[in-house]
Design a protein around this motif. Structure first.
Motif, mmCIF file in Angstrom:
data_model
loop_
_atom_site.group_PDB
_atom_site.id
_atom_site.type_symbol
_atom_site.label_atom_id
_atom_site.label_comp_id
_atom_site.label_asym_id
_atom_site.label_seq_id
_atom_site.Cartn_x
_atom_site.Cartn_y
_atom_site.Cartn_z
ATOM 1 N N MET A 101 39.649 40.421 39.799
ATOM 2 C CA MET A 101 39.257 41.762 39.813
ATOM 3 C C MET A 101 39.886 42.807 38.891
ATOM 4 S SD MET A 101 39.559 43.891 43.342
ATOM 5 C CE MET A 101 41.300 44.251 43.023
ATOM 6 N N LYS A 102 39.216 43.414 38.044
ATOM 7 C CA LYS A 102 39.726 44.421 37.240
ATOM 8 C C LYS A 102 40.369 45.787 37.840
ATOM 9 C CE LYS A 102 37.117 42.909 33.234
ATOM 10 N NZ LYS A 102 36.166 43.174 31.825
ATOM 11 N N MET A 103 41.469 45.912 37.578
ATOM 12 C CA MET A 103 41.897 46.978 38.275
ATOM 13 C C MET A 103 41.441 48.666 37.659
ATOM 14 S SD MET A 103 43.239 46.149 41.071
ATOM 15 C CE MET A 103 43.995 47.685 41.896
ATOM 16 N N ASN A 104 40.312 48.830 37.977
ATOM 17 C CA ASN A 104 39.853 49.975 37.286
ATOM 18 C C ASN A 104 39.824 51.155 38.236
ATOM 19 O OD1 ASN A 104 37.716 49.704 39.053
ATOM 20 N ND2 ASN A 104 36.322 48.769 37.720
ATOM 21 N N LEU B 284 31.289 36.333 41.195
ATOM 22 C CA LEU B 284 31.125 35.171 41.965
ATOM 23 C C LEU B 284 29.780 35.045 42.723
ATOM 24 C CD1 LEU B 284 34.399 33.796 43.184
ATOM 25 C CD2 LEU B 284 33.078 32.919 41.176
ATOM 26 N N ILE B 285 28.723 34.349 42.767
ATOM 27 C CA ILE B 285 27.432 34.277 43.526
ATOM 28 C C ILE B 285 27.958 34.335 45.064
ATOM 29 C CG2 ILE B 285 25.451 33.033 44.108
ATOM 30 C CD1 ILE B 285 25.313 31.881 41.325
ATOM 31 N N ILE B 286 29.053 33.758 45.715
ATOM 32 C CA ILE B 286 29.404 33.440 46.806
ATOM 33 C C ILE B 286 30.170 34.669 47.275
ATOM 34 C CG2 ILE B 286 31.586 32.338 46.577
ATOM 35 C CD1 ILE B 286 30.729 30.320 48.965
ATOM 36 N N SER B 287 30.524 35.399 46.532
ATOM 37 C CA SER B 287 31.200 36.645 47.096
ATOM 38 C C SER B 287 30.570 37.512 47.891
ATOM 39 C CB SER B 287 31.787 37.491 45.758
ATOM 40 O OG SER B 287 30.720 37.935 44.949
ATOM 41 N N SER B 288 29.179 37.654 47.583
ATOM 42 C CA SER B 288 28.342 38.556 48.575
ATOM 43 C C SER B 288 28.202 38.139 50.011
ATOM 44 C CB SER B 288 26.839 38.769 47.889
ATOM 45 O OG SER B 288 26.249 37.447 47.858
ATOM 46 N N GLU B 289 28.048 36.683 50.059
ATOM 47 C CA GLU B 289 28.348 36.107 51.471
ATOM 48 C C GLU B 289 29.659 36.206 51.856
ATOM 49 O OE1 GLU B 289 27.748 31.462 53.157
ATOM 50 O OE2 GLU B 289 27.205 31.942 51.110
ATOM 51 N N SER B 290 30.759 36.158 51.300
ATOM 52 C CA SER B 290 31.830 36.071 51.915
ATOM 53 C C SER B 290 32.084 37.618 52.383
ATOM 54 C CB SER B 290 32.943 36.031 50.684
ATOM 55 O OG SER B 290 32.772 34.597 50.405
ATOM 56 N N SER B 291 31.570 38.511 51.732
ATOM 57 C CA SER B 291 31.766 40.059 51.965
ATOM 58 C C SER B 291 30.873 40.241 53.410
ATOM 59 C CB SER B 291 31.356 41.115 50.934
ATOM 60 O OG SER B 291 31.850 40.696 49.635
ATOM 61 N N LEU C 292 37.497 32.650 58.136
ATOM 62 C CA LEU C 292 38.309 32.690 57.321
ATOM 63 C C LEU C 292 38.060 31.681 56.038
ATOM 64 C CD1 LEU C 292 42.023 33.173 58.578
ATOM 65 C CD2 LEU C 292 40.697 34.689 57.020
ATOM 66 N N LEU C 293 37.648 30.213 56.796
ATOM 67 C CA LEU C 293 37.521 29.245 55.819
ATOM 68 C C LEU C 293 36.225 29.494 54.582
ATOM 69 C CD1 LEU C 293 38.157 26.423 58.281
ATOM 70 C CD2 LEU C 293 39.816 27.363 56.603
ATOM 71 N N SER C 294 35.195 29.941 55.204
ATOM 72 C CA SER C 294 33.973 30.528 54.662
ATOM 73 C C SER C 294 34.008 31.667 53.655
ATOM 74 C CB SER C 294 32.750 30.357 55.460
ATOM 75 O OG SER C 294 32.891 31.605 56.423
ATOM 76 N N VAL C 295 35.138 32.529 54.071
ATOM 77 C CA VAL C 295 35.212 33.686 53.386
ATOM 78 C C VAL C 295 35.972 33.445 52.088
ATOM 79 C CG1 VAL C 295 36.448 35.939 53.543
ATOM 80 C CG2 VAL C 295 34.998 35.224 55.237
ATOM 81 N N VAL C 296 37.118 32.818 52.254
ATOM 82 C CA VAL C 296 38.235 32.695 51.227
ATOM 83 C C VAL C 296 37.606 31.925 49.882
ATOM 84 C CG1 VAL C 296 40.058 32.586 52.561
ATOM 85 C CG2 VAL C 296 39.060 30.440 51.971
ATOM 86 N N GLU C 297 36.429 31.192 50.083
ATOM 87 C CA GLU C 297 35.939 30.549 48.898
ATOM 88 C C GLU C 297 35.120 31.412 48.083
ATOM 89 O OE1 GLU C 297 36.034 27.314 48.013
ATOM 90 O OE2 GLU C 297 37.147 26.917 49.457
#
Length: 323
Positions: free
Chosen positions: A1-4, A49-56, A105-110
């Motif tokens: 994550m870029k700190m913009n 990451l493709i899975i980031s939207s699912e984690s969010s 938590l386990l599905s979010v951290v991936e």
């Protein structure tokens, strides 16, 4: 994550939300601080990451359900209903992700990058723990389940993110044991956060997320040694810094005659240490094509992390003697 500028904006408001929780004198403002932290943290979860939207989405849904239960508990408190404190405690436990409410938590951290993962396991834990100090509900069963599941479930994991998550669940059990003493849980959370940040920096800088990558990664031996020392410290091996935070919880358990918790801490700390040692054994002891004499070529960060882990505990013990 870029700190913009956008990420700094959301990070600043997340910190403001935590401070609002800590400085509020009524439950409504505490709830407002939690919601501000939640809505500021969600944009930080976004990545390529493709899975980031699912984690969010999973994180948002779980935290929303938890906030709904909290509002229900507060309404029951205002109408003088019984068991309102149980609903508030349930909401806090879901927010913290302790056993048996840890599966989300386990599905979010991936799907998390380094900075969101650090924030989720350090900064976002402060507000729920602070709220828990106001509720007088026995959670001895929750503590026992958290210590047992956090240690046992991490043994058969191949994902380093999930392994670190189970270790964090185990450490949350140690914080819950000392929840009645504000100094001890603040001390524990502060130094655990430092060690967690060090370990996350090392894993993400070496791009290592699974156990088999520990074998094939040809990093400097100094980096592998630094990672080994940091994991031992996080697991609570003397004479590293991580041993001091476990020692103070053990002393607290002895003083207050919490012998069942004391036995669980000692026994299951060995299991946590086992899967940390298994992780580093694959990196250090298996065949490697890198030459071993480059150990002397320590980079700056490796040297800082090693000195911090080795020297912090003697300094703290010396300060305790003078105190």
């Amino acid at each position: 994550m870029k700190m913009n500028s956008s990420n700094l904006f959301f990070l600043g408001f997340m910190i403001i939300g935590v401070m609002l929780c800590l400085c509020s004198n009524n439950w409504l403002f505490i709830w407002c601080g939690l919601e501000l932290s939640l809505i500021s943290f969600l944009p930080l979860l976004h990545s390529k990451l493709i899975i980031s939207s699912e984690s969010s989405m999973k994180y948002f849904l779980v935290q929303s359900v938890s906030s709904s239960i909290l509002i229900l508990g507060l309404m029951m408190m205002l109408t003088n209903k019984y068991y309102f404190d149980s609903f508030i405690m349930l909401s806090i436990l879901i927010k913290m992700g302790v056993a048996p409410f840890h599966t989300w938590l386990l599905s979010v951290v991936e799907g998390l990058k380094m900075m969101p993962m650090i924030l989720m396991f350090t900064l976002s834990k402060i507000s729920p723990i602070m709220m828990m100090t106001f509720i007088q509900v026995s959670i001895s069963l929750i503590i026992s389940l958290t210590l047992i599941l956090g240690a046992i479930s991490g043994i058969n994991q191949v994902s380093i993110r999930k392994m670190i998550t189970y270790s964090s669940i185990f450490n949350m059990g140690l914080i819950l044991i000392s929840i009645s003493n504000n100094f001890i849980w603040c001390y524990y959370l502060f130094f655990y956060s430092i060690l967690f940040v060090i370990v996350m920096i090392l894993f993400y800088s070496t791009n290592t997320f699974y156990i088999n990558q520990m074998i094939i990664n040809e990093n400097l031996l100094s980096t592998k040694m630094t990672l080994w020392m940091s994991l031992l410290s996080l697991g609570g091996m003397p004479p590293f810094l991580g041993f001091s935070i476990k020692l103070i919880v053990i002393e607290f358990s002895i003083i207050h005659s919490l012998f069942l918790n004391l036995i669980l801490i000692i026994v299951f700390s060995l299991l946590v240490m086992f899967f940390y040692l298994r992780l580093t054994y694959l990196s250090l002891m298996f065949f490697s094509v890198s030459t071993k004499w480059i150990l002397v070529k320590m980079n700056k960060f490796s040297l800082i992390f090693l000195m911090f882990n080795m020297l912090a505990l003697p300094i703290l013990l010396t300060m305790k003697m003078f105190y």
